[in-house]
Design a protein around this motif. Sequence first.
Motif, PDB file in Angstrom:
ATOM      1  N   VAL A  49      95.617  19.819  29.831  1.00 27.01           N
ATOM      2  CA  VAL A  49      95.292  18.153  30.813  1.00 27.01           C
ATOM      3  C   VAL A  49      94.246  18.578  31.678  1.00 27.01           C
ATOM      4  O   VAL A  49      94.362  19.470  32.603  1.00 27.01           O
ATOM      5  N   VAL A  50      93.194  17.884  31.440  1.00 32.21           N
ATOM      6  CA  VAL A  50      92.015  17.908  32.401  1.00 32.21           C
ATOM      7  C   VAL A  50      91.539  16.658  32.800  1.00 32.21           C
ATOM      8  O   VAL A  50      91.377  15.702  31.892  1.00 32.21           O
ATOM      9  N   GLU A  51      91.371  16.364  34.219  1.00 31.02           N
ATOM     10  CA  GLU A  51      90.899  14.927  34.327  1.00 31.02           C
ATOM     11  C   GLU A  51      89.418  15.127  34.444  1.00 31.02           C
ATOM     12  O   GLU A  51      88.792  16.152  35.043  1.00 31.02           O
ATOM     13  N   VAL A  52      88.610  14.305  33.983  1.00 29.04           N
ATOM     14  CA  VAL A  52      87.306  14.109  34.095  1.00 29.04           C
ATOM     15  C   VAL A  52      86.753  12.717  34.675  1.00 29.04           C
ATOM     16  O   VAL A  52      87.188  11.833  34.664  1.00 29.04           O
ATOM     17  N   ASN A  53      85.606  12.870  35.308  1.00 27.22           N
ATOM     18  CA  ASN A  53      84.897  11.813  35.591  1.00 27.22           C
ATOM     19  C   ASN A  53      84.007  11.365  35.054  1.00 27.22           C
ATOM     20  O   ASN A  53      83.183  12.242  34.384  1.00 27.22           O
ATOM     21  N   LEU A  54      83.861  10.056  34.455  1.00 30.25           N
ATOM     22  CA  LEU A  54      82.607   9.420  33.552  1.00 30.25           C
ATOM     23  C   LEU A  54      81.645   8.761  34.501  1.00 30.25           C
ATOM     24  O   LEU A  54      82.080   7.868  35.392  1.00 30.25           O
ATOM     25  N   TRP A  55      80.308   9.083  34.397  1.00 30.73           N
ATOM     26  CA  TRP A  55      79.300   8.348  35.012  1.00 30.73           C
ATOM     27  C   TRP A  55      78.581   7.327  34.075  1.00 30.73           C
ATOM     28  O   TRP A  55      77.382   7.994  33.438  1.00 30.73           O
ATOM     29  N   PRO A  56      79.006   6.244  33.752  1.00 35.18           N
ATOM     30  CA  PRO A  56      78.186   5.321  32.885  1.00 35.18           C
ATOM     31  C   PRO A  56      76.742   4.961  33.634  1.00 35.18           C
ATOM     32  O   PRO A  56      76.725   4.720  35.100  1.00 35.18           O
ATOM     33  N   LYS A  57      75.915   4.618  32.991  1.00 43.25           N
ATOM     34  CA  LYS A  57      74.593   3.819  33.773  1.00 43.25           C
ATOM     35  C   LYS A  57      74.144   2.786  33.069  1.00 43.25           C
ATOM     36  O   LYS A  57      73.842   2.991  31.722  1.00 43.25           O
ATOM     37  N   VAL A  58      73.948   1.629  33.571  1.00 39.36           N
ATOM     38  CA  VAL A  58      73.388   0.706  32.784  1.00 39.36           C
ATOM     39  C   VAL A  58      71.952   0.739  32.795  1.00 39.36           C
ATOM     40  O   VAL A  58      71.289   0.693  34.036  1.00 39.36           O
TER      41      VAL A  58
END
Length: 331
Positions: free
Chosen positions: A215-224
């Motif tokens: 179990v690892v939490e990740v951050n997603l950085w979408p870019k329009v």
Amino acid sequence: MDRYAWLPSHQQHAAYSLAHADNLIERAGRIALEHTQRGTMTLDDRVTGNLVAMTVTGVAPLPQAMVRLASDALNQLRSTLEHVLYAEIEHRVSVPLTSGQARGVEMPCVLSADKLREWATKGARRDVGVLHPGTDLYRRITDLQPFQRRDFQAHPLKVLVEHTNHSKHRTPSIAATLIGAVTPDRPSDDIQVTTPPGRPIQVGDVLARLPVGGVVEVNLWPKVSIQRPHTQTWHILIHELRDLESWVRRIALPMLIAGTTDVSPLPPHLDITVGYADFRTALDAASPAPAADRLDRWLRAEIARQAIPDVLRAHPHGIPHGQPSPHGPPH
């Protein structure tokens, strides 16, 4: 001292056009940020062997108003350049331009000095002396040409012209959601983060892998992002609009109008929904913060607002509300 003494009366229209472009950029950027906050994709865990893959299962469609507002902003910036050049020529010539000469007035975008010389002496422009090589206005136009830089494909004038030619004659600006980065909440040797592909995110893309049971939490950085038509490269939409607006307002217009960039740039944020009896007073009252800066402040405020409930749930001494503190009530 009048900060805008370099702006003559026949070029005051530029301030209003810049304000309109700034408003369009803010509207496009706000839609983009709101879209990102609502969620740009859905994800699911797919198990293969001993690994589980965080996989994209859906991509939210972009609001089409944003795409068209971005196109409108780019076209408005280019129109402002064209209007300023025409007004400067009209102001300098001794006799009014003929209809043929007026049609020949345009802001050139060429990749060599020879091509610029050809432009200035071709067709109806042959008879417009203020555009001839060796004149002051010709020098100003020369200084803004893409061939002044080695990376001419990335020159702001080249980028602006390619964007606007595409949106006027082919399709609206091409925009999509890309992944800027995928970062674990904490370092872990178990998680394998995939390198962003540099293209729009697609269903089936794997963003990270880790062993089954981990179990690892990740951050997603979408870019329009928006695609440059001539290089096919993707650039964050708000940044692209910000950079082109800044170049037009801070570099191109001062060069065309004053022959130098060593002037106070026009303010970008002027309310043009009202009329102004005094133009200089309107400029002094305008905000110097461009749309991109205002959007950044708005985004930071939204992030802070969303974090407030979590902050309030914690006691100042780290104890949940409702439980006694060993230190007594805070002072």
